[in-house]
Scaffold this active site. Sequence first.
Site, PDB file in Angstrom:
ATOM      1  N   HIS A 195      98.971  50.095  50.440  1.00 50.42           N
ATOM      2  CA  HIS A 195      97.604  50.318  50.920  1.00 50.42           C
ATOM      3  C   HIS A 195      96.912  49.055  51.379  1.00 50.42           C
ATOM      4  O   HIS A 195      96.116  49.060  52.310  1.00 50.42           O
ATOM      5  CB  HIS A 195      96.785  51.033  49.847  1.00 50.42           C
ATOM      6  CG  HIS A 195      97.059  52.482  49.815  1.00 50.42           C
ATOM      7  ND1 HIS A 195      97.160  53.205  48.655  1.00 50.42           N
ATOM      8  CD2 HIS A 195      97.291  53.347  50.818  1.00 50.42           C
ATOM      9  CE1 HIS A 195      97.434  54.454  48.955  1.00 50.42           C
ATOM     10  NE2 HIS A 195      97.511  54.571  50.260  1.00 50.42           N
ATOM     11  N   GLU A 436     116.412  61.148  66.124  1.00 50.04           N
ATOM     12  CA  GLU A 436     116.398  60.105  65.107  1.00 50.04           C
ATOM     13  C   GLU A 436     117.669  60.092  64.269  1.00 50.04           C
ATOM     14  O   GLU A 436     117.775  59.342  63.313  1.00 50.04           O
ATOM     15  CB  GLU A 436     115.150  60.201  64.233  1.00 50.04           C
ATOM     16  CG  GLU A 436     114.931  61.523  63.564  1.00 50.04           C
ATOM     17  CD  GLU A 436     113.668  61.563  62.699  1.00 50.04           C
ATOM     18  OE1 GLU A 436     113.068  60.524  62.414  1.00 50.04           O
ATOM     19  OE2 GLU A 436     113.297  62.688  62.307  1.00 50.04           O
ATOM     20  N   ASP A 460     114.217  55.818  62.013  1.00 47.67           N
ATOM     21  CA  ASP A 460     115.392  56.429  61.388  1.00 47.67           C
ATOM     22  C   ASP A 460     116.638  56.247  62.241  1.00 47.67           C
ATOM     23  O   ASP A 460     117.729  56.085  61.709  1.00 47.67           O
ATOM     24  CB  ASP A 460     115.140  57.922  61.125  1.00 47.67           C
ATOM     25  CG  ASP A 460     114.389  58.128  59.815  1.00 47.67           C
ATOM     26  OD1 ASP A 460     114.729  57.436  58.835  1.00 47.67           O
ATOM     27  OD2 ASP A 460     113.466  58.954  59.779  1.00 47.67           O
ATOM     28  N   CYS A 507     108.332  57.544  69.341  1.00 47.92           N
ATOM     29  CA  CYS A 507     107.244  57.528  68.361  1.00 47.92           C
ATOM     30  C   CYS A 507     107.567  56.664  67.145  1.00 47.92           C
ATOM     31  O   CYS A 507     106.788  56.593  66.209  1.00 47.92           O
ATOM     32  CB  CYS A 507     106.857  58.943  67.938  1.00 47.92           C
ATOM     33  SG  CYS A 507     108.191  59.804  67.104  1.00 47.92           S
TER      34      CYS A 507
END
Length: 551
Positions: A195, A436, A460, A507
């Site tokens: 985070h 992917e 991936d 993406c």
Amino acid sequence: MGAKTAKKLEGVAASEGVAVGPAFFYDPARLEPERSGISGDEVEAEIERFEKAVEAVAGQLSKIAKKLEEEGAGEEAEIFEAHIELARDLELSESVEERIRDLQSPEAAVLAAGEEFAGMFAAMEDEYMAARADDVRDVTGQIAAELMGRKAGGLETLERPAVILARNLAPSETARLPKGIVLGLVTAEGSRTSHVAIMARSMGIPAVVGVGGALEGVRDASIVAVDGTEGYAMADPDEETTADFEIKERQMAAEREALEEFRHTEARTLDGQRIEVSANLGSHHEAGDALSWGAEGVGLFRTEFLFMEREELPSEDEQYEAYAAVARAFGEKPVIIRTLDVGGDKDLPGIDQPEEENPFLGWRGIRMCLDTPELFKPQLRAILRAATEGNLKVMFPMVADVEEIRAAKAVLKECRKELEDEGTEFGEVEIGVMIETPAAAVCAPELAKAVSFFSVGTNDLVQYTLAADRGNERLRRLQRPDHPAVMELIRCACEAAEEAGIWVGVCGEAAADEALIPRFVELGITELSMSPPSIPKAKKVISEISGTPAT
Ligand code: PEP
Ligand code: MG
């Protein structure tokens, strides 16, 4: 007094930009319980005090979440909403109450239960889930502080501009950082998905995370220079390094300024080829921010976050609301909703997942969805229903062959039929597939006949092509989307797409890679989807591409 020797700290480039400033070593004293035990007749009153403390903390957190939401910082607001759920977590409170009944003081009980829960998260292999251990410690620490009448944190007292060095920063600490005063961040722990990294990026603070034990060696540093673009920091830099950083800082500020003109333009190469630059979203709350960065659509809505940070599965209606909200925000612009890509390495509350030897090669993505219609169908129904609100498309992850696409399309058809029979309104969606897995790239000619678009998931695709776990720090040499094997697979997919007359996007993280964008365009890729702050730069890179792309 002699000059201090400069020390270099190598870490992960977590948030772009450079900064030089006085060092502030943030080292909060470990919160220790004031009392360890209580007497038997105090039990009920202490349980009640604990419950009140939980509500007080939840109240404070919801104020922060509301403020962030009003400021348009939806992603951060979600973190605090997840913290509210954590504070009120039933298992956690049961564990604390049990300890109080065993005559532990409530502050000792909540700290101990927090450690136990954090330990369970930390042991998870998935980087994202492991990072949740910090959230648990953060929340239980706040409850303990509340019980002892103390203030958690302390960074809010920082009054002069500084570069903060810390073992780690909890989300609540990061959010309380006084605006404009924090020049940069360097943490010993953390990864790009922790985070502190996410928040530093959205706050525009240069950050280097994961520098490890080396941080201890610079406790007495006076000045620190941070390069969040390259992923390193210099403690007590010499004059020459400081001057270099100042030059870099000026160059970057000028670059940011120059990028403003690209934000809301349509991206085109020099010979007029139109390339759509879209946003990757993890939540519907991020739609407004993405549009303000100039997103021309959503190339990837990672729906798993909707499922992960909560106790039960989201209902079809809740999913509908989330997808419809993004569809409405983007109007005519395309929004690609990726179906649930969770499983194997990520535990999903409400789903019984088996332990697996090789989770990344396991029951995840489309494999799991096809086996779990009770999970898959409500999501597809929600997407179809939300399609009436905008320009939605659906995309399937982790596909290895055309059988999976056929099966997924059959479920989609079933959902349409059900909605029709019920008289529920729904819209049409184009269907796409992520490329992917190497298998998908090799089978691209067959896949291309079954779908309307491809989107290359380089994150991936790299890990599966090079057999190099994407989270393993030791394999950095192999984690390269520009590896010839990966580029060749992308080329195969593009060729197959062209043959079938469908479009291809990217993406994965590589979509924002300046050096790769021209190569992608040359291969015939017409859409690039990335984290919103990268959009203006990508548009600029596209505008400088010359040469006729392959048609
Ligand atoms: C990818 O694999 O490149 C991708 C975009 O999906 P994720 O990062 O969510 O696995
Ligand atoms: Mg992926």
